[in-house]
Structure formats: C-alpha cells, structure tokens
Design an enzyme around this catalytic site. Structure first.
Site, PDB file in Angstrom:
ATOM      1  N   HIS A 105      -8.355   9.292  24.654  1.00 30.14           N
ATOM      2  CA  HIS A 105      -7.232   9.623  25.528  1.00 30.14           C
ATOM      3  C   HIS A 105      -5.976   9.873  24.716  1.00 30.14           C
ATOM      4  CE1 HIS A 105      -9.569   8.586  29.156  1.00 30.14           C
ATOM      5  NE2 HIS A 105     -10.195   7.808  28.287  1.00 30.14           N
ATOM      6  N   GLU A 164      -7.840   7.258  -1.826  1.00 30.91           N
ATOM      7  CA  GLU A 164      -7.432   6.999  -3.218  1.00 30.91           C
ATOM      8  C   GLU A 164      -8.541   7.315  -4.212  1.00 30.91           C
ATOM      9  OE1 GLU A 164      -4.080   3.501  -2.807  1.00 30.91           O
ATOM     10  OE2 GLU A 164      -5.694   3.183  -4.224  1.00 30.91           O
ATOM     11  N   LYS A 215       4.459   3.340  -8.371  1.00 30.99           N
ATOM     12  CA  LYS A 215       4.857   1.973  -8.756  1.00 30.99           C
ATOM     13  C   LYS A 215       5.914   2.038  -9.859  1.00 30.99           C
ATOM     14  CE  LYS A 215       0.553  -0.551  -7.719  1.00 30.99           C
ATOM     15  NZ  LYS A 215      -0.551  -1.346  -8.209  1.00 30.99           N
TER      16      LYS A 215
END
Ligand code: PA5
Length: 459
Positions: A315, A286, A429
């Site tokens: 792995h 951000e 938002k």
C-alpha cells in the site's frame, strides 16, 4: 533446517524474454557455479576472508556463553554503541528472534532490552538515556577499527552518564591491539571480545559483534551457529542445484547485468525479518557497490538494495513496482510456519467485506498477499524470486544470514570486485575526522575548505 529458493518468476516464460532468463542462459550461467565456488574458497583457504569459518569457533562461543551466564539477571538494558556492520546484525537478531521493534515482550533483568545507538542524533541518544537506568545498564562498545567517530563519541557521552559504574559495566568488542577503543578498554580493564582481522563489519554478525548481544538477550547462540554451520556446508556445494546461495547469485547476476535490473528489492513478508532486510541492504550495497574491479578496471558498478515490507508496502511501494520503470528485481522472504497464526473469529457479521475472512487466519492472508504480489509482478514482466524459511528460529536465522553472506561473496566473484573492502565508507570517516579536528587528518580539513570555495564560486 529448511530454506528454499524458488527462481521460477525470474524465468523468461514467466516475465518475457526481455526481462527474464531464457533456458539457454539459465543452463550456461549455472555451469559457471563450480568456478565461482572454487574461486571464493581460495580466498577463505588463504585466510583472507573469515566469515565462513565463524560458525566453527567453539572457543569464542564458550567465552560468550560464560560471560552471558555470569551477568544474567544483573541488567535490564543492554546499550549497544556501534554503527553499520557493528550494529545492524544485532538489530536483525533482536527483531527476528524477540519480536519486531518496538513491539516486544516486556523487558526484565531476565530479558534485557537492547538499545542500539547507531546514530549520533542527539534526539536518539538523549531519548535512550532517559529510558535507561545506569544502575541496570550494560554498555557494549562495538567497533572493529576502534576509532569510528560516532561510536566513540556516543561512548564518551554514555560513559559520563554511567559515572563510576562505567568501569564495571562496559564491554568492548573490537580488534585487539588496534585502535583507541582497545587502548581504553585495556586501561579501564573492561572485558574485550575480539573481532577477527579477516571478518569485515557487515560480515561479522556471527562473531562476538552479533553473538555477544544475542547471548545477553537470552538467545540460543549455539543454535544460531549450528544453523550457520549447516548452511556453510550447503554453500560449499559446487552444483548450483544443491546450493541456494550460489543459484541465487548466478541468476541475480544475469538479471542485473543482462536484463539491467539495477535495483534489488528485499521484500520480507515478515515484520520479524525487517531488521534482517536492513542488515542485508548494507551487506549488498557496501560489498558490491564498487568503483573498480579487482584488476583495477573502472566499472562504477552496484545494484541498489531497497528494503520493502509485505504486506505494508503493498500500500506504499507496489504501485511503482508494478507500473513504474522495469529496473528492479524482487526477492521475497517468506516464513512458512508461524508460532501464532492469528485465527480470525468464525462469527459472521452479515457484511460481505468481513464475512469471507471469518474463520481464516492472518497468516493465510499474509501468504495470499505475497503470492498475489508475486503473480502481479510476474504478469507485469517484473522478475521476482522467493526464499522460504520453514520457520524463524535461531537455527534458520543463522543459516539465512550465512546464506546471504555467501550469496554476496559469490556475486562479487561474478563481478570480479572485492566484496570485503569499503573505500567509500573509509573516505567519509576520514573527512569527518578532518572536520572535527582529529590530529593527522588536517589534509581532509583542507580538502573540505577547497570544496567550500568551489561551492561559493558555483553560485
Ligand atoms: O561493513 C563495514 O565494514 C562498515 O560498515 C563498518 O561496519 C562500519 O563503518 C563501522 O566500522 P567499525 O566497526 O570499524 O566502527
């Protein structure tokens, strides 16, 4: 407190000229250090950026400690409602200092559990409510803006579940005088802890946002701040040789921009630092993922942060890292001294694959695996570097978090972007408000409908 940065595997003699930093590049980049520190210092001195001052806020520390002492022994669950920077710091602290989730010691009123609701997935919220008891739960509603839909929606649900207790068992952490969480807290007479205006969500772990949950969990918040304060002094050093945050930013900048490593893998060899890796992912993404420079030039810049866990991801991801596109830089996070080293019994079984391990330690194996991953990456021409924390306690963690915030701020100076805004997040938002019918956001609803029409036409 000791945190070391080892950059050797970022250098050309280790990973080749095409991917590593040459001696002349290294020297000229390190000469930029003093300007970078001074430029950032100006922002802090002008009061525009507040995180470097957080370790010195004695009044806030006292207020938090007093509150934590007052409620100690009353609650077995702390239910944190918050998202992004309002949640990830608390997760990092809990995971590092009380053991990796979900394998923590049994909880009690002396050691309450931290339940973080940082999503509105009803499966998460419903499961959390089933595992908590409203009688012994303290709710922390954390949002800087005080309007974030996810946090406020969860608060409404949790408040209803708490019933009459909500008025006595809720605390708000927010910006005083701003947003509807503050308005509700005043109306309901909830205690309010302030988030300073000049401290953004992802830089707020050492404000009440992280310190309050930490103190309620029984962590030593004074030590956390002490470590951060010591690191802050180090981070103001203008000589990159003495300043790990600055050296890391300068060298990562070269590797990113000149060597085209557009993916940054944060690779803790520590389950306890797994929460911190997720916290860092947000911080780096951000703060540095930006459309424009501070002068307004369109750059669409960013380095994608990835969290990988050693040994587990050897792995899972390391095949890609070693043989796939050479577009990544790796930062290992190592912890030198473990509280328990995991002694392997000495008894031999007469079977080769077991017997060479007899009498050794799990900590030794973990370290050997980290060293071999670093070596294999280097052999494959993949630049990597390492931060080593002498141990993982409050002091080192406070210092490490603060150092990573400084590194991010220095990187923003080098890129000339604003690390402290997040227009992309805010746009998301506003769209949500529009879609959910919040008054004042009707134009976002219209924009969404326009987008739906475009979709219909597209097929
Ligand atoms: O770092 C940031 O600013 C964001 O990620 C915020 O923390 C996040 O969007 C939550 O915002 P708020 O604390 O205002 O609810």
């Amino acid at each position: 407190m000791k945190i070391r940065f080892d950059e050797t595997n970022l250098l050309a003699p280790m990973v080749g000229e095409a991917h590593g930093i040459s001696a002349s590049e290294y020297r000229s980049q390190l000469r930029r250090g003093p300007d970078v520190v001074r430029a950032f210092r100006k922002l802090v001195d002008r009061g525009e950026v507040g995180f470097p001052t957080l370790p010195y806020q004695k009044g806030v520390l006292k207020q938090i400690q007093t509150f934590a002492r007052k409620v100690r022994g009353s609650f077995d669950s702390i239910c944190l409602l918050g998202i992004g920077g309002s949640a990830l710091g608390a997760w990092a602290l809990d995971c590092a200092l009380r053991g990796p989730h979900p394998l923590q010691k049994p909880f009690s009123k002396a050691h309450p559990r931290l339940v973080i609701l940082d999503n509105v997935d009803p499966a998460l919220v419903g499961a959390a409510l089933e595992t908590m008891d409203p009688k012994s739960t303290l709710v922390l509603a954390i949002t800087k803006q005080g309007t974030t839909a996810e946090t406020l929606a969860s608060l409404l649900v949790v408040r209803d579940w708490m019933g009459r207790r909500a008025s006595r068992q809720t605390v708000a952490v927010t910006t005083p005088g701003r947003g509807d969480l503050y308005a509700l807290a005043v109306r309901e007479k909830w205690p309010v802890f302030a988030i300073p205006e000049n401290v953004g969500g992802r830089f707020s772990v050492l404000s009440a946002v992280g310190l309050l949950p930490a103190a309620l969990m029984g962590l030593d918040v004074a030590r956390l701040l002490r470590g951060a304060a010591r690191m802050t002094e180090i981070c103001w050093e203008t000589d990159a040789g003495d300043n790990p945050a600055l050296r890391a930013a300068l060298l990562h900048h070269l590797v990113w921009v000149e060597k085209k490593k557009t993916i940054h893998v944060a690779f803790p060899y520590s389950n306890r630092l797994w929460g911190t890796a997720f916290w860092f992912r947000q911080l780096w993404a951000e703060s540095l993922g930006k459309e424009k420079t501070r002068k307004g030039e369109i750059v669409q810049i960013g380095q994608t942060p990835v969290a990988a866990l050693g040994v587990t991801d050897q792995h899972s991801q390391v095949q890609l890292y070693i043989e796939g596109p050479n577009d990544k830089v790796f930062t290992f996070w190592a912890v030198e001294k473990q509280p328990w080293e995991g002694r392997i019994p000495k008894a031999r079984l007469g079977l080769d694959a077991f017997d060479y391990l007899a009498g050794r330690k799990l900590a030794e194996l973990l370290e050997a695996e980290r060293l071999s991953t670093a070596a294999t990456l280097a052999e494959a021409g993949r630049p990597n570097c390492t931060f080593t924390l002498e141990r993982l306690d409050e002091e080192h963690l406070g210092a490490f978090l603060q150092m990573l915030e400084f590194e991010t701020a220095f990187m923003a100076e080098l890129l000339d972007v604003n690390a402290f805004d997040q227009p992309g997040v805010e746009a998301g938002k506003r769209f949500t408000y529009g879609l959910m019918g919040r008054p004042g956001f009707e134009d976002y609803r219209e924009r969404f409908e326009h987008y739906l029409r475009r979709r219909q036409k597209a097929v």
